[in-house]
Write an enzyme that holds these catalytic residues in place. Structure first.
Site, PDB file in Angstrom:
ATOM      1  N   THR A  62       0.849  -1.182   0.000  1.00 51.27           N
ATOM      2  CA  THR A  62       0.000   0.000   0.000  1.00 51.27           C
ATOM      3  C   THR A  62       0.893   1.244   0.000  1.00 51.27           C
ATOM      4  O   THR A  62       2.125   1.135  -0.144  1.00 51.27           O
ATOM      5  CB  THR A  62      -1.032  -0.068   1.158  1.00 51.27           C
ATOM      6  OG1 THR A  62      -1.911   1.035   1.045  1.00 51.27           O
ATOM      7  CG2 THR A  62      -0.373  -0.065   2.536  1.00 51.27           C
ATOM      8  N   LYS A  66       3.563   1.158  -3.872  1.00 50.17           N
ATOM      9  CA  LYS A  66       3.038   0.455  -5.046  1.00 50.17           C
ATOM     10  C   LYS A  66       3.842   0.722  -6.335  1.00 50.17           C
ATOM     11  O   LYS A  66       4.001  -0.177  -7.152  1.00 50.17           O
ATOM     12  CB  LYS A  66       1.575   0.846  -5.289  1.00 50.17           C
ATOM     13  CG  LYS A  66       0.618   0.355  -4.219  1.00 50.17           C
ATOM     14  CD  LYS A  66      -0.805   0.730  -4.588  1.00 50.17           C
ATOM     15  CE  LYS A  66      -1.793   0.379  -3.506  1.00 50.17           C
ATOM     16  NZ  LYS A  66      -3.173   0.629  -3.906  1.00 50.17           N
ATOM     17  N   ASP A 100      -6.359  -3.682  -7.927  1.00 48.89           N
ATOM     18  CA  ASP A 100      -7.285  -2.596  -7.557  1.00 48.89           C
ATOM     19  C   ASP A 100      -8.373  -2.388  -8.621  1.00 48.89           C
ATOM     20  O   ASP A 100      -9.562  -2.299  -8.311  1.00 48.89           O
ATOM     21  CB  ASP A 100      -6.520  -1.277  -7.372  1.00 48.89           C
ATOM     22  CG  ASP A 100      -5.828  -1.199  -6.021  1.00 48.89           C
ATOM     23  OD1 ASP A 100      -6.275  -1.880  -5.082  1.00 48.89           O
ATOM     24  OD2 ASP A 100      -4.843  -0.448  -5.911  1.00 48.89           O
ATOM     25  N   GLY A 124     -10.591  11.865 -10.596  1.00 50.16           N
ATOM     26  CA  GLY A 124      -9.314  11.554  -9.964  1.00 50.16           C
ATOM     27  C   GLY A 124      -8.295  11.119 -10.998  1.00 50.16           C
ATOM     28  O   GLY A 124      -8.665  10.598 -12.072  1.00 50.16           O
ATOM     29  N   ALA A 125      -7.026  11.367 -10.677  1.00 50.66           N
ATOM     30  CA  ALA A 125      -5.950  10.959 -11.584  1.00 50.66           C
ATOM     31  C   ALA A 125      -4.759  10.443 -10.774  1.00 50.66           C
ATOM     32  O   ALA A 125      -3.634  10.444 -11.243  1.00 50.66           O
ATOM     33  CB  ALA A 125      -5.537  12.130 -12.468  1.00 50.66           C
ATOM     34  N   GLY A 127      -3.220   7.303  -7.933  1.00 49.91           N
ATOM     35  CA  GLY A 127      -2.917   5.886  -8.068  1.00 49.91           C
ATOM     36  C   GLY A 127      -4.143   5.018  -8.294  1.00 49.91           C
ATOM     37  O   GLY A 127      -4.157   4.161  -9.192  1.00 49.91           O
ATOM     38  N   ASN A 147     -10.221  15.906 -13.100  1.00 53.01           N
ATOM     39  CA  ASN A 147      -9.356  16.024 -11.919  1.00 53.01           C
ATOM     40  C   ASN A 147      -9.186  17.483 -11.546  1.00 53.01           C
ATOM     41  O   ASN A 147      -9.280  18.362 -12.404  1.00 53.01           O
ATOM     42  CB  ASN A 147      -7.981  15.409 -12.221  1.00 53.01           C
ATOM     43  CG  ASN A 147      -7.180  15.149 -10.969  1.00 53.01           C
ATOM     44  OD1 ASN A 147      -7.721  14.626  -9.983  1.00 53.01           O
ATOM     45  ND2 ASN A 147      -5.903  15.493 -10.969  1.00 53.01           N
ATOM     46  N   THR A 149      -6.444  18.942 -10.577  1.00 51.11           N
ATOM     47  CA  THR A 149      -5.278  19.396 -11.341  1.00 51.11           C
ATOM     48  C   THR A 149      -5.442  18.870 -12.764  1.00 51.11           C
ATOM     49  O   THR A 149      -5.258  17.683 -13.035  1.00 51.11           O
ATOM     50  CB  THR A 149      -3.969  18.850 -10.708  1.00 51.11           C
ATOM     51  OG1 THR A 149      -3.990  19.162  -9.315  1.00 51.11           O
ATOM     52  CG2 THR A 149      -2.746  19.428 -11.363  1.00 51.11           C
ATOM     53  N   ILE A 211     -15.198   5.134  -4.367  1.00 45.22           N
ATOM     54  CA  ILE A 211     -14.223   4.144  -3.875  1.00 45.22           C
ATOM     55  C   ILE A 211     -13.720   4.494  -2.474  1.00 45.22           C
ATOM     56  O   ILE A 211     -13.049   3.697  -1.832  1.00 45.22           O
ATOM     57  CB  ILE A 211     -13.055   3.911  -4.853  1.00 45.22           C
ATOM     58  CG1 ILE A 211     -12.018   5.033  -4.815  1.00 45.22           C
ATOM     59  CG2 ILE A 211     -13.536   3.691  -6.270  1.00 45.22           C
ATOM     60  CD1 ILE A 211     -10.685   4.597  -5.394  1.00 45.22           C
TER      61      ILE A 211
HETATM   62  N1  LIG Z   1     -11.984   1.075  -2.118  1.00 39.42           N
HETATM   63  C1  LIG Z   1     -10.744   0.729  -2.376  1.00 39.42           C
HETATM   64  O1  LIG Z   1     -10.405  -0.445  -2.497  1.00 39.42           O
HETATM   65  C2  LIG Z   1      -9.712   1.796  -2.574  1.00 39.42           C
HETATM   66  C3  LIG Z   1      -8.488   1.465  -3.185  1.00 39.42           C
HETATM   67  C4  LIG Z   1      -7.538   2.484  -3.361  1.00 39.42           C
HETATM   68  C5  LIG Z   1      -7.822   3.782  -2.921  1.00 39.42           C
HETATM   69  N2  LIG Z   1      -9.018   4.045  -2.314  1.00 39.42           N
HETATM   70  C6  LIG Z   1      -9.341   5.421  -1.886  1.00 39.42           C
HETATM   71  O2  LIG Z   1      -9.276   6.255  -3.037  1.00 39.42           O
HETATM   72  C7  LIG Z   1      -8.864   7.567  -2.684  1.00 39.42           C
HETATM   73  C8  LIG Z   1      -7.727   8.003  -3.598  1.00 39.42           C
HETATM   74  O3  LIG Z   1      -6.600   7.181  -3.386  1.00 39.42           O
HETATM   75  P1  LIG Z   1      -5.263   7.315  -4.275  1.00 39.42           P
HETATM   76  O4  LIG Z   1      -4.339   6.269  -3.797  1.00 39.42           O
HETATM   77  O5  LIG Z   1      -5.580   7.387  -5.720  1.00 39.42           O
HETATM   78  O6  LIG Z   1      -4.716   8.763  -3.791  1.00 39.42           O
HETATM   79  P2  LIG Z   1      -3.754   9.756  -4.591  1.00 39.42           P
HETATM   80  O7  LIG Z   1      -2.879   9.028  -5.538  1.00 39.42           O
HETATM   81  O8  LIG Z   1      -3.151  10.622  -3.554  1.00 39.42           O
HETATM   82  O9  LIG Z   1      -4.768  10.660  -5.490  1.00 39.42           O
HETATM   83  C9  LIG Z   1      -5.653  11.563  -4.868  1.00 39.42           C
HETATM   84  C10 LIG Z   1      -6.645  12.101  -5.890  1.00 39.42           C
HETATM   85  O10 LIG Z   1      -7.622  12.881  -5.178  1.00 39.42           O
HETATM   86  C11 LIG Z   1      -7.623  14.224  -5.696  1.00 39.42           C
HETATM   87  N3  LIG Z   1      -7.900  15.151  -4.603  1.00 39.42           N
HETATM   88  C12 LIG Z   1      -7.367  15.151  -3.363  1.00 39.42           C
HETATM   89  N4  LIG Z   1      -7.888  16.145  -2.622  1.00 39.42           N
HETATM   90  C13 LIG Z   1      -8.773  16.803  -3.422  1.00 39.42           C
HETATM   91  C14 LIG Z   1      -9.625  17.922  -3.232  1.00 39.42           C
HETATM   92  N5  LIG Z   1      -9.686  18.571  -2.062  1.00 39.42           N
HETATM   93  N6  LIG Z   1     -10.415  18.315  -4.266  1.00 39.42           N
HETATM   94  C15 LIG Z   1     -10.377  17.657  -5.447  1.00 39.42           C
HETATM   95  N7  LIG Z   1      -9.579  16.582  -5.688  1.00 39.42           N
HETATM   96  C16 LIG Z   1      -8.775  16.161  -4.690  1.00 39.42           C
HETATM   97  C17 LIG Z   1      -6.243  14.420  -6.285  1.00 39.42           C
HETATM   98  O11 LIG Z   1      -6.301  15.467  -7.230  1.00 39.42           O
HETATM   99  P3  LIG Z   1      -4.977  16.311  -7.631  1.00 39.42           P
HETATM  100  O12 LIG Z   1      -4.312  15.517  -8.712  1.00 39.42           O
HETATM  101  O13 LIG Z   1      -5.513  17.606  -8.085  1.00 39.42           O
HETATM  102  O14 LIG Z   1      -4.139  16.416  -6.383  1.00 39.42           O
HETATM  103  C18 LIG Z   1      -6.009  13.037  -6.920  1.00 39.42           C
HETATM  104  O15 LIG Z   1      -6.698  12.921  -8.131  1.00 39.42           O
HETATM  105  C19 LIG Z   1      -8.495   7.497  -1.198  1.00 39.42           C
HETATM  106  O16 LIG Z   1      -9.591   7.977  -0.455  1.00 39.42           O
HETATM  107  C20 LIG Z   1      -8.303   6.016  -0.941  1.00 39.42           C
HETATM  108  O17 LIG Z   1      -8.606   5.647   0.399  1.00 39.42           O
HETATM  109  C21 LIG Z   1      -9.960   3.087  -2.152  1.00 39.42           C
END
Ligand SMILES: NC(=O)c1ccc[n+]([C@@H]2O[C@H](COP(=O)([O-])OP(=O)(O)OC[C@H]3O[C@@H](n4cnc5c(N)ncnc54)[C@H](OP(=O)(O)O)[C@@H]3O)[C@@H](O)[C@H]2O)c1
Length: 268
Positions: A62, A66, A100, A124-125, A127, A147, A149, A211
């Site tokens: 995690t 990754k 995932d 979102g963009a 991981g 997204n 950004t 998610i």
């Molecule tokens: N259900 C599941 O199995 C599972 C699996 C993986 C992840 N998740 C969840 O998915 C979410 C994202 O995980 P990740 O690993 O992809 O995180 P990450 O790589 O840090 O990406 C975060 C994403 O959220 C956006 N973001 C963050 N704060 C924001 C805000 N205030 N307004 C608008 N956009 C915002 C970011 O946009 P920018 O590019 O503009 O920063 C980016 O697109 C987390 O909540 C995680 O717990 C769930």
């Protein structure tokens, strides 16, 4: 002797993987135990090779490991494309997979959401979005990545030959969308009153899949219900990505209901 499995990450104490996989091992009467180890990027190679040498059954990875894992494991084609590994298997060397996106696809399929030619808006963009986006395209969906950004959305969209937009364009895009997937962290604890969309932007023909799983019932899902849209929560993806890892490691059919119940109990 028990076979050991583990999740590696930093931080890792919050991980739900131990409770989920131990419930599955117990249900099937397997002599296995699933643990969590805090490992930083700089020791990832040592940790993975050490686990292999110690005869571990497999690993999950995690945040923040990754992407780095691609330097250590022999990754399959999808994990290479996604650029991230969340599952390591030791049965034939040190193999890496990314489950995932598969977990997300199964959560949608279970609810009868057809993806071929469906208009899907993926928010979102990061991981998680990458893992889901490649599978959506493979399934034949018409994907638009939005997204905060815009550049990050554009660059992921360019890899996949799909459309992209800045997050603020969401209202117009949702008018003709069949599926909205939130793979941003918006709405996650502690910011539980935040949402990428409100009910006035949604319609009853929409399926909204968030998610985020902490909290399980996010503001986005509550807004979606208000609009009469169908909803899918993040626990489904969490359980199904874990189930795919379980299948890779053991070759057995994972008891997904038991895994889901264990996770929902822990989340309260
Ligand atoms: N259900 C599941 O199995 C599972 C699996 C993986 C992840 N998740 C969840 O998915 C979410 C994202 O995980 P990740 O690993 O992809 O995180 P990450 O790589 O840090 O990406 C975060 C994403 O959220 C956006 N973001 C963050 N704060 C924001 C805000 N205030 N307004 C608008 N956009 C915002 C970011 O946009 P920018 O590019 O503009 O920063 C980016 O697109 C987390 O909540 C995680 O717990 C769930």
């Amino acid at each position: 002797m028990k076979k050991v499995f583990a999740v590696l990450g930093d931080p890792v104490s919050h991980s739900l993987s131990p409770v989920m996989h131990n419930a599955a091992f117990n249900a099937l009467g397997l002599e296995c135990e699933y643990l969590a180890f805090r490992v930083g990027k700089e020791r990832l190679g040592d940790a993975i090779r050490g686990a292999a040498a110690l005869g571990f059954g497999g690993l999950n990875l995690t945040i923040p490991l990754k992407e780095k894992a691609l330097e250590v494991v022999d990754a399959d084609a999808m994990a290479e494309k996604i650029g991230a590994v969340n599952t390591v298997d030791f049965s034939g060397g040190i193999r890496g997979y990314n489950t995932d996106g598969l977990g997300a696809m199964r959560a949608l399929a279970e609810r009868g959401v057809g993806l071929r030619d469906a208009e899907v808006v993926l928010a979102g963009a990061g991981g998680a979005a990458r893992g889901i986006a490649f599978h959506l395209v493979k399934a034949g969906a018409r994907v638009t990545i939005v997204n905060r950004t815009e550049d990050r959305a554009a660059s992921l969209a360019a890899e996949l030959h799909v459309k992209s937009a800045v997050l603020s364009k969401l209202p117009g895009l949702l008018e003709k969308a069949g599926v909205l997937i939130n793979s941003t962290s918006v709405g996650m604890t502690p910011n539980i009153e935040e949402t990428i969309a409100t009910s006035d932007m949604m319609h009853p023909g929409l399926t909204v899949f968030d998610i985020v799983y902490n909290p399980v019932d996010t503001k986005l899902l509550r807004e979606a219900r208000k609009a009469g849209a169908a909803v899918i929560d993040g626990v489904k993806m969490l359980v199904y990505q874990g189930a795919e890892s379980f299948r890779i490691w053991t070759g057995k059919t994972p008891p997904v209901d038991i895994m889901e119940a264990a996770v929902r109990r822990r989340l309260g």
